[in-house]
Design a protein around this motif. Structure first.
Motif, PDB file in Angstrom:
ATOM      1  N   ALA A 156       0.855  -1.180   0.000  1.00 42.62           N
ATOM      2  CA  ALA A 156       0.000   0.000   0.000  1.00 42.62           C
ATOM      3  C   ALA A 156       0.891   1.228   0.000  1.00 42.62           C
ATOM      4  CB  ALA A 156      -0.892  -0.013   1.236  1.00 42.62           C
ATOM      5  N   THR A 157       0.398   2.322  -0.539  1.00 44.73           N
ATOM      6  CA  THR A 157       1.177   3.559  -0.520  1.00 44.73           C
ATOM      7  C   THR A 157       0.283   4.696  -0.050  1.00 44.73           C
ATOM      8  OG1 THR A 157       0.601   4.135  -2.788  1.00 44.73           O
ATOM      9  CG2 THR A 157       2.607   2.873  -2.491  1.00 44.73           C
ATOM     10  N   GLY A 158       0.890   5.774   0.358  1.00 44.90           N
ATOM     11  CA  GLY A 158       0.131   6.936   0.814  1.00 44.90           C
ATOM     12  C   GLY A 158       0.955   7.710   1.811  1.00 44.90           C
ATOM     13  N   LEU A 159       0.285   8.318   2.774  1.00 45.27           N
ATOM     14  CA  LEU A 159       0.985   9.085   3.806  1.00 45.27           C
ATOM     15  C   LEU A 159       0.848   8.378   5.127  1.00 45.27           C
ATOM     16  CD1 LEU A 159      -0.174  12.752   2.996  1.00 45.27           C
ATOM     17  CD2 LEU A 159       2.035  11.722   2.476  1.00 45.27           C
ATOM     18  N   CYS A 160       1.953   8.261   5.872  1.00 46.04           N
ATOM     19  CA  CYS A 160       1.880   7.668   7.198  1.00 46.04           C
ATOM     20  C   CYS A 160       1.196   8.666   8.150  1.00 46.04           C
ATOM     21  CB  CYS A 160       3.269   7.288   7.695  1.00 46.04           C
ATOM     22  SG  CYS A 160       4.303   8.699   8.138  1.00 46.04           S
ATOM     23  N   GLY A 161       0.882   8.201   9.342  1.00 42.79           N
ATOM     24  CA  GLY A 161       0.165   9.032  10.304  1.00 42.79           C
ATOM     25  C   GLY A 161       0.800  10.379  10.570  1.00 42.79           C
ATOM     26  N   SER A 162       2.121  10.401  10.822  1.00 43.56           N
ATOM     27  CA  SER A 162       2.730  11.676  11.174  1.00 43.56           C
ATOM     28  C   SER A 162       2.870  12.589   9.964  1.00 43.56           C
ATOM     29  CB  SER A 162       4.058  11.476  11.912  1.00 43.56           C
ATOM     30  OG  SER A 162       4.971  10.823  11.086  1.00 43.56           O
ATOM     31  N   CYS A 163       3.098  12.034   8.781  1.00 46.57           N
ATOM     32  CA  CYS A 163       3.166  12.881   7.584  1.00 46.57           C
ATOM     33  C   CYS A 163       1.801  13.450   7.236  1.00 46.57           C
ATOM     34  CB  CYS A 163       3.711  12.103   6.397  1.00 46.57           C
ATOM     35  SG  CYS A 163       5.474  11.746   6.554  1.00 46.57           S
ATOM     36  N   LYS A 164       0.758  12.682   7.494  1.00 40.53           N
ATOM     37  CA  LYS A 164      -0.589  13.161   7.208  1.00 40.53           C
ATOM     38  C   LYS A 164      -0.928  14.358   8.103  1.00 40.53           C
ATOM     39  CE  LYS A 164      -5.405  11.728   6.967  1.00 40.53           C
ATOM     40  NZ  LYS A 164      -5.957  12.556   8.048  1.00 40.53           N
ATOM     41  N   GLN A 165      -0.503  14.262   9.365  1.00 39.03           N
ATOM     42  CA  GLN A 165      -0.779  15.368  10.300  1.00 39.03           C
ATOM     43  C   GLN A 165      -0.072  16.652   9.903  1.00 39.03           C
ATOM     44  OE1 GLN A 165       0.059  14.076  14.253  1.00 39.03           O
ATOM     45  NE2 GLN A 165      -2.013  13.324  14.571  1.00 39.03           N
ATOM     46  N   LYS A 166       1.131  16.489   9.326  1.00 37.62           N
ATOM     47  CA  LYS A 166       1.918  17.669   8.959  1.00 37.62           C
ATOM     48  C   LYS A 166       1.343  18.359   7.722  1.00 37.62           C
ATOM     49  CE  LYS A 166       6.087  15.529  10.213  1.00 37.62           C
ATOM     50  NZ  LYS A 166       7.097  14.844   9.427  1.00 37.62           N
ATOM     51  N   ASN A 167       0.553  17.614   6.933  1.00 38.01           N
ATOM     52  CA  ASN A 167       0.052  18.191   5.682  1.00 38.01           C
ATOM     53  C   ASN A 167      -1.220  19.012   5.876  1.00 38.01           C
ATOM     54  OD1 ASN A 167       2.007  17.571   3.866  1.00 38.01           O
ATOM     55  ND2 ASN A 167       1.167  15.573   3.369  1.00 38.01           N
TER      56      ASN A 167
END
Ligand SMILES: [Zn+2]
Ligand SMILES: [Zn+2]
Length: 140
Positions: free
Chosen positions: A129-140
């Motif tokens: 699977a690909t996408g944004l991990c939890g901490s990267c999602k929060q930063k965006n």
């Protein structure tokens, strides 16, 4: 894993994979068991070179190749088709974060083989699977 656990695991897996124990193979495999970060070949090379300056990148590539063919190491491809290494070959999925480029393991529990594959012989079951991990999602 304790020191003696790691050594025992290495000896057992090498004998079941039917490959000889060489210092290079042991150090690469050991690095992958101790660093569950899905490193690139380069990263493994740079880490091992510190204690063994005579080590060449070709040796690392050959060692990785041998370990992969013996079924001890699994290759994980990321989006950029970069090869990342995994010393854990039990069934698990990989999540690749397109922002921090980390590869995260996840359990495949509850992931059933579809009925349409009934009667097939499965040799490998890969879930990516690909996408944004939890901490990267929060930063965006
Ligand atoms: Zn991330
Ligand atoms: Zn993994």
């Amino acid at each position: 894993m304790t020191e003696s656990d790691i050594v025992q695991t290495i000896i057992r897996r090498f004998s079941s994979g039917d490959i000889r124990l060489t210092p290079q193979r042991i150090s690469v495999y050991r690095y992958l068991l101790e660093n569950r970060t899905h490193p690139t070949v380069d990263r493994v090379f740079n880490a091992l070179k510190i204690e063994n300056p005579s080590l060449s990148k070709t040796t690392i590539y050959n060692t990785v190749d041998t370990l992969t063919k013996a079924g001890l190491v699994r290759v994980v491809r990321t989006n950029e088709d970069e090869v990342r290494l995994d010393g854990y070959t039990d069934n698990h999925g990989h999540f690749y974060c397109t922002n921090c480029e980390e590869v995260y393991d996840f359990s495949l529990e509850g992931c059933a083989v579809p009925d349409s594959l009934h009667g097939f012989q499965m040799e490998e079951f890969d879930v990516r699977a690909t996408g944004l991990c939890g901490s990267c999602k929060q930063k965006n």
